[in-house]
Design a protein around this motif. Structure first.
Motif, PDB file in Angstrom:
ATOM      1  N   PHE A  57       0.837  -1.209   0.000  1.00 39.26           N
ATOM      2  CA  PHE A  57       0.000   0.000   0.000  1.00 39.26           C
ATOM      3  C   PHE A  57       0.867   1.252   0.000  1.00 39.26           C
ATOM      4  CE2 PHE A  57      -3.414  -2.525   2.461  1.00 39.26           C
ATOM      5  CZ  PHE A  57      -3.921  -3.032   1.279  1.00 39.26           C
ATOM      6  N   LEU A 109       0.434   4.528  -2.045  1.00 37.87           N
ATOM      7  CA  LEU A 109      -0.084   5.696  -1.337  1.00 37.87           C
ATOM      8  C   LEU A 109       0.924   6.849  -1.305  1.00 37.87           C
ATOM      9  CD1 LEU A 109      -2.688   6.490   0.089  1.00 37.87           C
ATOM     10  CD2 LEU A 109      -1.683   5.725   2.247  1.00 37.87           C
ATOM     11  N   TYR A 161      -6.956   5.116  -3.966  1.00 40.44           N
ATOM     12  CA  TYR A 161      -6.411   5.699  -2.744  1.00 40.44           C
ATOM     13  C   TYR A 161      -7.383   5.526  -1.567  1.00 40.44           C
ATOM     14  CZ  TYR A 161      -2.768   7.858  -5.579  1.00 40.44           C
ATOM     15  OH  TYR A 161      -1.704   8.076  -6.413  1.00 40.44           O
ATOM     16  N   PHE A 171      -6.303   3.359   1.503  1.00 40.84           N
ATOM     17  CA  PHE A 171      -6.245   4.061   2.790  1.00 40.84           C
ATOM     18  C   PHE A 171      -7.086   3.327   3.820  1.00 40.84           C
ATOM     19  CE2 PHE A 171      -4.935   7.887   4.965  1.00 40.84           C
ATOM     20  CZ  PHE A 171      -5.800   7.936   6.061  1.00 40.84           C
TER      21      PHE A 171
END
Length: 627
Positions: free
Chosen positions: A189, A193, A322, A326
């Motif tokens: 991630f 990110l 995203y 997240f």
């Protein structure tokens, strides 16, 4: 000059302690994780293939979510591009989008398969680990001394070890792999990110910290509560035994104890439950309050990403990706921190297991199998012994000699030291002073196995095994446990053969009521089974009867003892009994009081002395005479 008030001075003096205390708490927190490596080694040694499988599937399950999120972005952006193409040209090529959709489906399928595989392997390991740890606990029990089993604090350790230790090692390993899996996912991630903003990673981490701190704090509280509960849980287990076992329910019903015992059982539960309820409420209230911070952080990031998409700084597909990573990243960090907290708790509980497994074991020294004086028999030379924790000696300066082929009777009131002498003779305990010799050699120098093969003991509280009749007899000699010919010989010598042959399956009859088809015996019949058990020990030349015939009348006991003596002529026989009609047949009699010998001799000489033995004999005989 600057003057400080007393309060300011004390505050400054207190400040240097704060880092020290914080460091100490952190060190204590981290020190608990020493058991993680041992748990991993335990799981590895239980099943290497399953452990390898856990590692492989953990890696797959860690990578797949990020890959799925990235493919989701490509699909959304591809759909938007295809819509524009269709509006402009009236036709579109669906194949590129369908390939990505199919690929995402394959990723999701692989993730589901990995998760199922992890669940299956964890279930298999749970069964194997439960058995492995329970065997370790029971094997350890075989190495401990009788003194440890007679210690209430030891039973608390045993209770704590058995309660959750069979599941905690695997739980710890599962959390460790979960930590690895989520860390891999987080790394994946992070790569995606960080393209949006490095600050988003910091928000993810900070938002999860409050819940972690709360969980770690309450995990320690839960462990302390568990340790505090151990003695009370043992009391509950004992009350359950009294209320639900056939050997106690008769008296409970007869004396009307059921309500009283059940009320005690409920009272213990209420006390334990009230403490547990307070902990649960505090834990969940704090968890909810601190969890709100994480929720607020997520929606703040949500708004941030939406604004970026509206301003055209990111595409709709990137916004979708995203938001997804997240949310999943926040869950992964929260799961990781919760796993660390859980690992802390598991380590605390594993400390119970290893606290028990690392109990000191008394080394049974000695290797001799023969003594220098084979015809000398047993000698106690000024032997004294005090039980651990007791204030006064159980026996004091006892001296006696029992040559082969003779019998010795021990008489005296309860607590006079009779059974203690037997425990010392069988090396269940060691004397504090003096020494015990067998064939001219100190018991401490004998090989423990050789010594115990020479001794056959039937205690008053002998075990009534819920086994077959023959197995109950075979328990007297484990090397001949399944030898049916020996069963029958022992049953005949123990005078149990007549009633055994009347049972449904004779020597193959299940005894006790715990298992289907079991038959219960009378007290006298059980005692004959126990006597037969003593005769199973063909190598034993020391036979000890510690009031094993208490359920029989005086005449039957005298007949049993005479029969026993006649079949043990070359052996040393020790008899403990309160019946003088039985002990009068012994070659030598010791009268004990408060752990000391006050009179000794044969029956005739002790009567001639007209001392305490004579007084007790005539007092008992008077009860059999009809006036």
């Amino acid at each position: 000059m600057i003057l400080l008030t007393d309060s300011e001075d004390s505050d400054l003096a207190a400040k240097p302690d704060w880092p020290t205390k914080t460091t100490s708490k952190l060190r204590d927190f981290l020190s608990v994780f020493q058991y993680s490596q041992r748990a991993l080694q335990l799981v590895w040694s239980t099943s290497r293939p399953l452990t390898w499988g856990l590692m492989l599937l953990t890696l797959i399950a860690g990578v797949m979510p990020a890959l799925a999120a990235y493919l989701g972005q490509l699909i959304v952006d591809g759909v938007l591009a295809a819509i524009n193409t269709y509006q402009q040209q009236g036709a579109v090529d669906y194949w590129p989008i369908m390939k990505i959709v199919a690929l995402e489906g394959l990723v999701i399928t692989t993730l589901a398969a990995a998760q199922r595989g992890l669940s299956a392997q964890q279930s298999l390991l749970k069964a194997l680990m439960g058995q492995r740890v329970n065997v370790m606990i029971l094997e350890k029990a075989q190495t401990l001394s009788l003194a440890q089993f007679e210690d209430s604090e030891f039973y608390d350790k045993l209770t704590r070890a058995r309660r959750e230790a069979s599941t905690r090692p695997l739980a710890l390993v599962n959390k460790t792999f979960s930590l690895i899996q989520n860390s891999i996912a987080l790394a994946s991630f992070a790569v995606l990110l960080v393209q949006f903003s490095p600050w988003a990673l910091l928000v993810l981490f900070i938002a999860a910290l409050p819940v972690f701190i709360s969980e770690a704090k309450f995990s320690g509280d839960a462990f302390q509560l568990s340790r505090w509960r151990s003695p009370e849980l043992r009391k509950q287990m004992y009350l359950e035994t009294l209320l639900a076992r056939e050997d106690s329910i008769k008296e409970v019903k007869l004396f009307g104890l059921g309500t009283l015992l059940l009320d005690r059982y409920k009272a213990i539960f209420n006390t334990l439950f009230s403490a547990e309820k307070r902990l649960i409420i505090r834990r969940d209230l704090w968890g909810f309050a601190l969890g709100l911070l994480g929720t607020l952080a997520f929606y703040a990031a949500y708004a941030w990403i939406v604004v970026e998409a509206i301003q055209g700084l990111i595409t709709l597909g990137e916004m979708t990706m995203y938001l997804l990573i997240f949310k999943q990243g926040q869950a992964a960090i929260s799961t990781n921190l919760t796993a660390i907290s859980g690992m802390y708790e598991d380590n605390l509980y594993l400390s119970n297991l290893y606290e028990y497994l690392e109990q000191p074991v008394e080394t049974e020294s000695g290797s001799a199998q023969l003594g220098p004086l084979p015809n000398d028999g047993i000698r106690f030379e000024a032997v004294s012994f005090t039980y651990p924790g007791a204030n006064k000696p159980a026996i004091k300066r006892i001296s006696l000699h029992l040559p082969p082929g003779q019998s010795l009777a021990l008489v005296g009131e309860n607590g006079s030291g009779k059974t203690t002498l037997i425990k010392l003779l069988t090396r269940l305990y060691r004397p504090d002073d003096g020494r015990i010799l067998l064939d001219g050699l100190n018991l401490n120098e004998w090989d423990p196995q050789s010594l115990r093969e020479r001794v056959g003991v039937i205690f008053q509280d002998f075990v009534r095994y819920q086994f077959l009749v023959g197995e109950n007899l075979g328990a007297g000699d484990v090397s001949e446990f399944n030898n049916e010919a020996r069963w029958q010989e022992a049953g005949r010598l123990g005078l149990a053969d007549p009633f055994i042959n009347q049972l449904n399956d004779q020597y193959h009859t299940q005894l006790g009521r715990w298992f289907k088809g079991g038959q219960e015996l009378s007290g006298g019949q059980w005692q004959k089974i126990a006597l037969g058990r003593a005769f199973m020990r063909s190598k034993a030349d020391i036979l000890v009867l510690d009031e094993p015939t208490a359920a029989m009348d005086a005449e039957a006991e005298a007949q049993i003892f005479e029969h026993f003596r006649s079949h043990a002529r070359q052996r040393m026989v020790i008899l403990i009994s309160h019946r003088f009609s039985t002990v009068r047949m012994a070659d030598n009699i010791l009268l004990l009081r408060n752990g000391e010998i006050i009179e000794q001799g044969n029956h005739a000489s002790l009567l001639a002395e007209n001392g305490r033995y004579a007084e007790l004999f005539h007092l008992q005989a008077k009860g059999y005479r009809l006036d």
